[in-house]
Design an enzyme around this catalytic site. Sequence first.
Site, PDB file in Angstrom:
ATOM      1  N   TYR B 134       1.065  -1.291  -0.165  1.00 17.01           N
ATOM      2  CA  TYR B 134      -0.110   0.116  -0.177  1.00 17.01           C
ATOM      3  C   TYR B 134       0.972   1.106  -0.101  1.00 17.01           C
ATOM      4  O   TYR B 134       1.706   1.475   1.056  1.00 17.01           O
ATOM      5  CB  TYR B 134      -0.844   0.136   1.162  1.00 17.01           C
ATOM      6  CG  TYR B 134      -2.091   0.635   1.338  1.00 17.01           C
ATOM      7  CD1 TYR B 134      -2.336   1.827   0.260  1.00 17.01           C
ATOM      8  CD2 TYR B 134      -2.942   0.882   2.391  1.00 17.01           C
ATOM      9  CE1 TYR B 134      -3.359   2.636   0.581  1.00 17.01           C
ATOM     10  CE2 TYR B 134      -3.716   1.757   2.501  1.00 17.01           C
ATOM     11  CZ  TYR B 134      -4.287   2.727   1.628  1.00 17.01           C
ATOM     12  OH  TYR B 134      -5.420   3.359   1.644  1.00 17.01           O
ATOM     13  N   LYS B 162      -1.296  -1.595  -4.166  1.00 19.42           N
ATOM     14  CA  LYS B 162      -2.375  -0.564  -4.285  1.00 19.42           C
ATOM     15  C   LYS B 162      -1.654   0.768  -4.283  1.00 19.42           C
ATOM     16  O   LYS B 162      -0.839   1.330  -3.180  1.00 19.42           O
ATOM     17  CB  LYS B 162      -3.308  -0.576  -2.908  1.00 19.42           C
ATOM     18  CG  LYS B 162      -4.396   0.409  -3.123  1.00 19.42           C
ATOM     19  CD  LYS B 162      -5.157   1.026  -2.057  1.00 19.42           C
ATOM     20  CE  LYS B 162      -5.792   2.392  -2.463  1.00 19.42           C
ATOM     21  NZ  LYS B 162      -6.608   2.815  -1.394  1.00 19.42           N
TER      22      LYS B 162
END
Lengths: 308, 308, 308, 308
Positions: B134, B162
């Site tokens: 992330y 992500k």
Amino acid sequence: MRLHGVIPPVCTPLTDDGEVDVASLERLCGFLLDAGVHGLFAGGSTGEIGQLTDSARATVLSTVTRVAAGQVPVLAGVIDTGTQRVIEHARAAGKLGADGIVATAPFYVRTGPAEVAAHYRAIAAAADVPVIAYDIPSNVGYKLPSALIAELAHEGVITALKDSSGDLESFRRVLAATGDIGFPCLTGSETLADLALAAGAHGVVPGLGNVDPHGYLRLYDAARNGQWNAARAEQQRLSGLFTIIEVPDTTRIGPISAALGAFKAALKLRGVIAHAGTAPPLLPLLPAEVDKVAAVMADAGIPGKGRK
Amino acid sequence: MRLHGVIPPVCTPLTDDGEVDVASLERLCGFLLDAGVHGLFAGGSTGEIGQLTDSARATVLSTVTRVAAGQVPVLAGVIDTGTQRVIEHARAAGKLGADGIVATAPFYVRTGPAEVAAHYRAIAAAADVPVIAYDIPSNVGYKLPSALIAELAHEGVITALKDSSGDLESFRRVLAATGDIGFPCLTGSETLADLALAAGAHGVVPGLGNVDPHGYLRLYDAARNGQWNAARAEQQRLSGLFTIIEVPDTTRIGPISAALGAFKAALKLRGVIAHAGTAPPLLPLLPAEVDKVAAVMADAGIPGKGRK
Amino acid sequence: MRLHGVIPPVCTPLTDDGEVDVASLERLCGFLLDAGVHGLFAGGSTGEIGQLTDSARATVLSTVTRVAAGQVPVLAGVIDTGTQRVIEHARAAGKLGADGIVATAPFYVRTGPAEVAAHYRAIAAAADVPVIAYDIPSNVGYKLPSALIAELAHEGVITALKDSSGDLESFRRVLAATGDIGFPCLTGSETLADLALAAGAHGVVPGLGNVDPHGYLRLYDAARNGQWNAARAEQQRLSGLFTIIEVPDTTRIGPISAALGAFKAALKLRGVIAHAGTAPPLLPLLPAEVDKVAAVMADAGIPGKGRK
Amino acid sequence: MRLHGVIPPVCTPLTDDGEVDVASLERLCGFLLDAGVHGLFAGGSTGEIGQLTDSARATVLSTVTRVAAGQVPVLAGVIDTGTQRVIEHARAAGKLGADGIVATAPFYVRTGPAEVAAHYRAIAAAADVPVIAYDIPSNVGYKLPSALIAELAHEGVITALKDSSGDLESFRRVLAATGDIGFPCLTGSETLADLALAAGAHGVVPGLGNVDPHGYLRLYDAARNGQWNAARAEQQRLSGLFTIIEVPDTTRIGPISAALGAFKAALKLRGVIAHAGTAPPLLPLLPAEVDKVAAVMADAGIPGKGRK
């Protein structure tokens, strides 16, 4: 509890398995208390609070309060991202005997001034022990405005300040704005301690105080007695010692890892703790770096047995 | 599990007492699944993960996995400051049925590249489910270098990305460097979704997807079919809708609070959730701001019953 | 003048004495015009405008306008810290035949939005040629707000935008807010040119366009014809070539020095300019770095005679 | 020339037409010299150097040197983006009688440490007068490393430091590393002047010294005599006066504009200068703000005739 004097943010020694090394932590607390410190701060950034599980945090705090045994106040860091998470830590710290909790502004999600104020008010309302504001913009990405600190101090929401911002101008504004209520203002700076005290600070919370508590106590006593030349000379020696944090290669590890690893290496060299490992993801110093730390210590008159 | 498509970071509805509003969360998950989303991400920044206690995080994740019931993969945010803390969350998420965990770089203490790599390797070694990186520098103060992401992808340490960095140049470098292994790269951008897909992104994780999942699904389908004009037109409508996040006064609350509060206000206006409150210290929108959100929604063709 | 297409920010070749190398600059302009560029931008950051004296700036601009000879528009950078200084440059540029001037926000002293607006209005009122806004926060420490750009565009104060912010979200907001007046928006990104064009950009101003103008022209033509796969393939090749800027050791020189030095090294390798030196304080590449640049060029299909 | 004492960075009064107001500038210099300042710094940030044309810079410097008439050293700011541009300013300043030139790190294009060192070496080689390093990261985006300052000091490249970084820790490192050569270190801080002097600073360069030179002279004399309580008391009064810079609305203008506008408003209120206008793009204070400045001045015991 009126905080003042030298209150080191206690390092967290770890075993080679990464567990809290309780015996080393006891020795470290004893070393600091024998030197005459005025308080102990468990679970600060220097204590690697951000890298410890809740269980490890509890082990640390219960060890520190047990060794302190009421001789000096024990502060507990309650570092977390959001209000409810901090409140859970605050309640746990109260149960474990902390005399005060030390809370930063919210982080991870950056919030606005009204939200930061609401954060401190909610913590103070929920906690059983006094709240100390921890201003550490390098870690949380937000500088507590001096006006907000003063406002919360006058409201009684916060009962002291630990300032690790490095911003002495702001620190002075807080001192000026809270002089009427005698609000304790502590600096976290290792190298401006004498100047902060000259400006009216009530105490110092230096990470380097783990390694050389006697030096900071001499500095504090000199300052309290108005012996500014003596304070400055002691500060210069300590600032020389502080260059142990510049030893590590910061293209490999971050600057805070470098400082924490250097403190632990020095404490092991002094024979206070058994292992110099840091908590993941922080990486410890390399052997050649430890040798350089020993050399800096020797220059500053701090004995080290040598590595190993 | 090969992540792709529209995977909204699910908002966390709360009751007026600040508890997780399970009924509203169930409705929200149902609303998203009915729209046809390809996965659900519980406990992202949009899900106010940083503001939720561990207990609340567990309630959220167990609710989302229960409603998803295996129809689509469920990802769980394991957001915390240090490696051991993240590992505890990762194990809890595995037990609650997450199909993958989403982990940021360490934060609070800023670390160096070697430490960030060690962080991800330790998490992957300890977790029972795949790790998704992330990249969210606005929240953690560190941009994952594209070369490090590619290295960890090739090692198998991370299984997807992500990207909430807003840095499409870096995102493209990751795509180029991992094309050989088909590493799924998802963008968190609400307003560049069409361009990210044109650049080869495998999916989108838009916070605004809570409010208008159908729009992002149309956009994704158009892009997959090479209908770039249609994708762009849908993007423009969604970008107009996204201006709901500019409604709140950001001298009062932070910009992320503004976005999260606006999403929740919109979801309440759509009748999906029962309350629009945010988790402390985040402050929700003021009534006049909610009215403006309703007006922006109307302009974008999204019905709202109006504030009640 | 409706700006569009490929408008390279022309490098400034220097002699070994640090003077403008007029013959090399003429060859470079000829090389770019022969390739078919749609304009020339003299005195951008890539042209080392900040490192050139006023006299050198004049030599550059008069050379470029002479070679362009009206075939394509010539833009002139008028980079300076304050309004009156910029106006002096603007008037000089008008006299030297520039078709437009390119001005940043004020810098050195950081100003507020009302002051930035006043800055552009004062320049436009004093200049004889159209003003193009240059959004380059990495150099001036200020991101032009998309709403301010749109406002100044509608007022007629600025007639185009060169966006070197890397913020494609903001770029798109400007495009959406000025679509009604056909305001030319040019991207300065080397690696997102295809996506910026897909988003509606009217042209590109890539520093790398000095080295490979033909590539950017192929990319632009493909995009204009809706051949997005071809545009993307060309972009990928150019992005590979762009890694020449990662060759230099950035612990020695800054990242912009690295890019400018790499462009000049490549132009010398192509035989377009005679010397690869940069203007003080910028340091040029080391010989071993030039060899690596040659290797990257070869990988991207760009011939170099090799360093001599 | 061994710089020491109080050396104000002289404001640049302007006529309502935006020209240098020579008569006011003469009065201001006289006001400062009568107070007993130890030097004058023409063309600092406070002097709006970044907003003045070369012609206006020359008018300012020739006026200041004429009024100073050799009584005290006159320093000239040579603020520009690149080395050759700075050298041109340095030569002009030498011809106009400056006793030293004050140069920042390069800006607009951010450079690396080797380039910054080369920049200072080139300036020193080309200038006829001594070079003072100006460390002002807020304006140039680069903090001069303390080790580099010390290195250039020992080489004789720079002959003094003006530190406007606000980083007292770094300032102290420079003092410690140059104590052997008596390198003059001047602080630009208005509110830490007493502490900087306690730390060993040789002088102060406070913008607020335009408004209240007598206060800074009392502070300096007290510090030199070891009367630290008196120095601190004077500092507190001056810090109160310094809040005039917080009067303006910084959502309208930048914080530096606010400070410069407030200084000029105060100087007009004191009757020293005739007009309080600032150089474009800097916007001056609004009338209501001027009234508040007058009130702060009155609290600090500084007389003002009232606006108009």
